[in-house]
Design a protein around this motif. Structure first.
Motif, PDB file in Angstrom:
ATOM      1  N   GLY A 189       0.785  -1.230   0.000  1.00 53.16           N
ATOM      2  CA  GLY A 189       0.000   0.000   0.000  1.00 53.16           C
ATOM      3  C   GLY A 189       0.814   1.275   0.000  1.00 53.16           C
ATOM      4  N   LYS A 190       2.124   1.135  -0.078  1.00 54.51           N
ATOM      5  CA  LYS A 190       3.003   2.311  -0.060  1.00 54.51           C
ATOM      6  C   LYS A 190       3.868   2.343  -1.315  1.00 54.51           C
ATOM      7  N   GLY A 191       4.395   3.526  -1.608  1.00 60.01           N
ATOM      8  CA  GLY A 191       5.377   3.614  -2.674  1.00 60.01           C
ATOM      9  C   GLY A 191       6.741   3.179  -2.167  1.00 60.01           C
ATOM     10  N   PRO A 192       7.647   2.845  -3.074  1.00 61.48           N
ATOM     11  CA  PRO A 192       9.014   2.481  -2.651  1.00 61.48           C
ATOM     12  C   PRO A 192       9.697   3.653  -1.965  1.00 61.48           C
ATOM     13  N   ALA A 193      10.581   3.333  -1.019  1.00 59.26           N
ATOM     14  CA  ALA A 193      11.361   4.351  -0.316  1.00 59.26           C
ATOM     15  C   ALA A 193      12.823   3.934  -0.321  1.00 59.26           C
ATOM     16  N   LEU A 194      13.704   4.911  -0.514  1.00 55.00           N
ATOM     17  CA  LEU A 194      15.139   4.624  -0.552  1.00 55.00           C
ATOM     18  C   LEU A 194      15.600   4.030   0.767  1.00 55.00           C
ATOM     19  N   LEU A 195      16.323   2.914   0.658  1.00 58.06           N
ATOM     20  CA  LEU A 195      16.852   2.239   1.831  1.00 58.06           C
ATOM     21  C   LEU A 195      18.335   2.549   2.010  1.00 58.06           C
ATOM     22  N   ILE A 196      19.097   2.329   0.946  1.00 60.64           N
ATOM     23  CA  ILE A 196      20.541   2.526   0.991  1.00 60.64           C
ATOM     24  C   ILE A 196      21.024   2.570  -0.453  1.00 60.64           C
ATOM     25  N   ALA A 197      22.132   3.278  -0.698  1.00 62.97           N
ATOM     26  CA  ALA A 197      22.643   3.397  -2.060  1.00 62.97           C
ATOM     27  C   ALA A 197      24.165   3.393  -2.035  1.00 62.97           C
ATOM     28  N   ILE A 198      24.759   3.023  -3.183  1.00 52.34           N
ATOM     29  CA  ILE A 198      26.213   2.944  -3.265  1.00 52.34           C
ATOM     30  C   ILE A 198      26.674   3.435  -4.626  1.00 52.34           C
ATOM     31  N   ARG A 199      27.885   3.967  -4.655  1.00 53.95           N
ATOM     32  CA  ARG A 199      28.538   4.289  -5.907  1.00 53.95           C
ATOM     33  C   ARG A 199      29.623   3.253  -6.150  1.00 53.95           C
ATOM     34  N   PRO A 200      30.052   3.046  -7.408  1.00 55.28           N
ATOM     35  CA  PRO A 200      30.994   1.969  -7.722  1.00 55.28           C
ATOM     36  C   PRO A 200      32.424   2.212  -7.270  1.00 55.28           C
ATOM     37  N   ASP A 201      32.723   3.348  -6.648  1.00 56.03           N
ATOM     38  CA  ASP A 201      34.089   3.563  -6.178  1.00 56.03           C
ATOM     39  C   ASP A 201      34.337   2.936  -4.799  1.00 56.03           C
ATOM     40  N   VAL A 202      33.316   2.349  -4.195  1.00 56.86           N
ATOM     41  CA  VAL A 202      33.493   1.610  -2.941  1.00 56.86           C
ATOM     42  C   VAL A 202      32.898   0.215  -3.101  1.00 56.86           C
ATOM     43  N   SER A 203      33.404  -0.736  -2.309  1.00 60.25           N
ATOM     44  CA  SER A 203      32.955  -2.121  -2.462  1.00 60.25           C
ATOM     45  C   SER A 203      31.874  -2.492  -1.448  1.00 60.25           C
ATOM     46  N   GLU A 204      31.694  -1.657  -0.449  1.00 60.64           N
ATOM     47  CA  GLU A 204      30.708  -1.972   0.572  1.00 60.64           C
ATOM     48  C   GLU A 204      30.235  -0.696   1.247  1.00 60.64           C
ATOM     49  N   LYS A 205      28.938  -0.706   1.589  1.00 60.08           N
ATOM     50  CA  LYS A 205      28.383   0.398   2.363  1.00 60.08           C
ATOM     51  C   LYS A 205      27.426  -0.173   3.384  1.00 60.08           C
ATOM     52  N   LYS A 206      27.554   0.269   4.614  1.00 61.11           N
ATOM     53  CA  LYS A 206      26.746  -0.284   5.693  1.00 61.11           C
ATOM     54  C   LYS A 206      25.978   0.824   6.384  1.00 61.11           C
ATOM     55  N   GLU A 207      24.697   0.560   6.611  1.00 59.48           N
ATOM     56  CA  GLU A 207      23.860   1.482   7.382  1.00 59.48           C
ATOM     57  C   GLU A 207      23.016   0.647   8.335  1.00 59.48           C
ATOM     58  N   GLY A 208      23.423   0.621   9.576  1.00 52.52           N
ATOM     59  CA  GLY A 208      22.716  -0.189  10.565  1.00 52.52           C
ATOM     60  C   GLY A 208      22.799  -1.660  10.215  1.00 52.52           C
ATOM     61  N   ARG A 209      21.652  -2.313  10.091  1.00 52.69           N
ATOM     62  CA  ARG A 209      21.638  -3.745   9.758  1.00 52.69           C
ATOM     63  C   ARG A 209      21.702  -4.007   8.257  1.00 52.69           C
ATOM     64  N   PHE A 210      21.708  -2.961   7.452  1.00 57.38           N
ATOM     65  CA  PHE A 210      21.663  -3.100   5.994  1.00 57.38           C
ATOM     66  C   PHE A 210      23.040  -2.815   5.391  1.00 57.38           C
ATOM     67  N   THR A 211      23.489  -3.719   4.521  1.00 59.81           N
ATOM     68  CA  THR A 211      24.778  -3.571   3.863  1.00 59.81           C
ATOM     69  C   THR A 211      24.624  -3.831   2.377  1.00 59.81           C
ATOM     70  N   ILE A 212      25.228  -2.956   1.560  1.00 60.00           N
ATOM     71  CA  ILE A 212      25.355  -3.236   0.136  1.00 60.00           C
ATOM     72  C   ILE A 212      26.783  -3.702  -0.109  1.00 60.00           C
ATOM     73  N   SER A 213      26.910  -4.836  -0.811  1.00 54.10           N
ATOM     74  CA  SER A 213      28.208  -5.281  -1.295  1.00 54.10           C
ATOM     75  C   SER A 213      28.239  -5.097  -2.796  1.00 54.10           C
ATOM     76  N   PHE A 214      29.330  -4.546  -3.303  1.00 50.58           N
ATOM     77  CA  PHE A 214      29.403  -4.199  -4.721  1.00 50.58           C
ATOM     78  C   PHE A 214      30.638  -4.827  -5.339  1.00 50.58           C
ATOM     79  N   ASN A 215      30.449  -5.529  -6.454  1.00 54.05           N
ATOM     80  CA  ASN A 215      31.549  -6.156  -7.183  1.00 54.05           C
ATOM     81  C   ASN A 215      31.551  -5.601  -8.603  1.00 54.05           C
ATOM     82  N   LYS A 216      32.409  -4.614  -8.841  1.00 52.71           N
ATOM     83  CA  LYS A 216      32.397  -3.924 -10.128  1.00 52.71           C
ATOM     84  C   LYS A 216      32.814  -4.844 -11.269  1.00 52.71           C
TER      85      LYS A 216
END
Lengths: 113, 109
Positions: A41-68
């Motif tokens: 019933g809701k629209g999407p909301a930004l959770l976390i984002a990353i740029r390709p110059d880093v391999s990982e970004k962590k915010e609380g319990r949420f982590t993005i891992s990036f493999n360019k």
């Protein structure tokens, strides 16, 4: 042609476990990779984002891992909670910021208590 | 907080009708987007606008048009609704991130 491929389509995890959602992209011009969370019933909301110059970004319990080199990125949710039950979308765009986002197919995550 | 308001949560329209979906944002953002969301396909971009009276086609513009007469308002128009346009429609305004409205679930019968 799906430029961003997301898997799995659905995922069930026990409370306290680790939820992992994967995305792969084709266009090497993409340079902004956000994850969005959508509750019913809701629209999407930004959770976390990353740029390709880093391999990982962590915010609380949420982590993005990036493999360019593999053109893959993933969302890890540590200590998953029932309140994390939602649909998650990965996305990509060619410009820093959210212009003309290309979305993955979505993953419906259910956290069992 | 950014507020993106879509005029209707649910709509039911008949095949062949002209349908207007309205979106209003209160943050003075230049950029506005219309997506449709379908199970298994994610969100797909229909049209977007970077300025008043400016519009550009997204990935799936066929059967749709848009109007942006004022900065805060971006309308999606289904010229002649068809059953394959039954979907969830999401409006977004973009600054450094995208802010979405709550969506309009359109059913064409």
């Amino acid at each position: 042609q799906q430029q961003v491929k997301q898997s799995p389509q659905s995922l069930i995890v026990q409370k306290g476990g680790i939820s992992i959602i994967n995305c792969a992209y084709e266009n090497t011009a993409f340079d902004y990779f956000p994850w969005y969370q959508q509750f019913p019933g809701k629209g999407p909301a930004l959770l976390i984002a990353i740029r390709p110059d880093v391999s990982e970004k962590k915010e609380g319990r949420f982590t993005i891992s990036f493999n360019k080199s593999a053109k893959q990125f993933s969302l890890h949710i540590m200590d998953s909670q029932p309140g994390d039950s939602a649909t998650y979308f990965c996305a990509a765009s060619k410009e820093w910021g959210a212009q003309k986002l290309v979305f993955g197919q979505g993953t419906r995550l259910t956290i069992n208590p | 907080d950014v507020k993106v308001t879509q005029s209707s949560r649910y709509l039911v329209k008949r095949t062949g009708e002209k349908v207007f979906l309205e979106c209003v944002q209160d943050m003075d953002h230049e950029n506005m987007f219309w997506y449709r969301q379908d199970p298994g396909l994610g969100l797909r971009l229909i049209y977007f606008s970077y300025d008043v009276k400016m519009k550009e086609k997204g990935d799936i513009p066929e059967g749709y048009s848009v109007s942006r007469e004022k900065k805060e308002r971006f309308s999606l128009i289904l010229e002649s609704a068809s059953t394959n346009q039954t979907s969830m429609y999401l409006c977004a305004t973009v600054d450094t991130e995208a802010f979405f409205g709550q969506g309009t679930r359109l059913t064409v019968v």
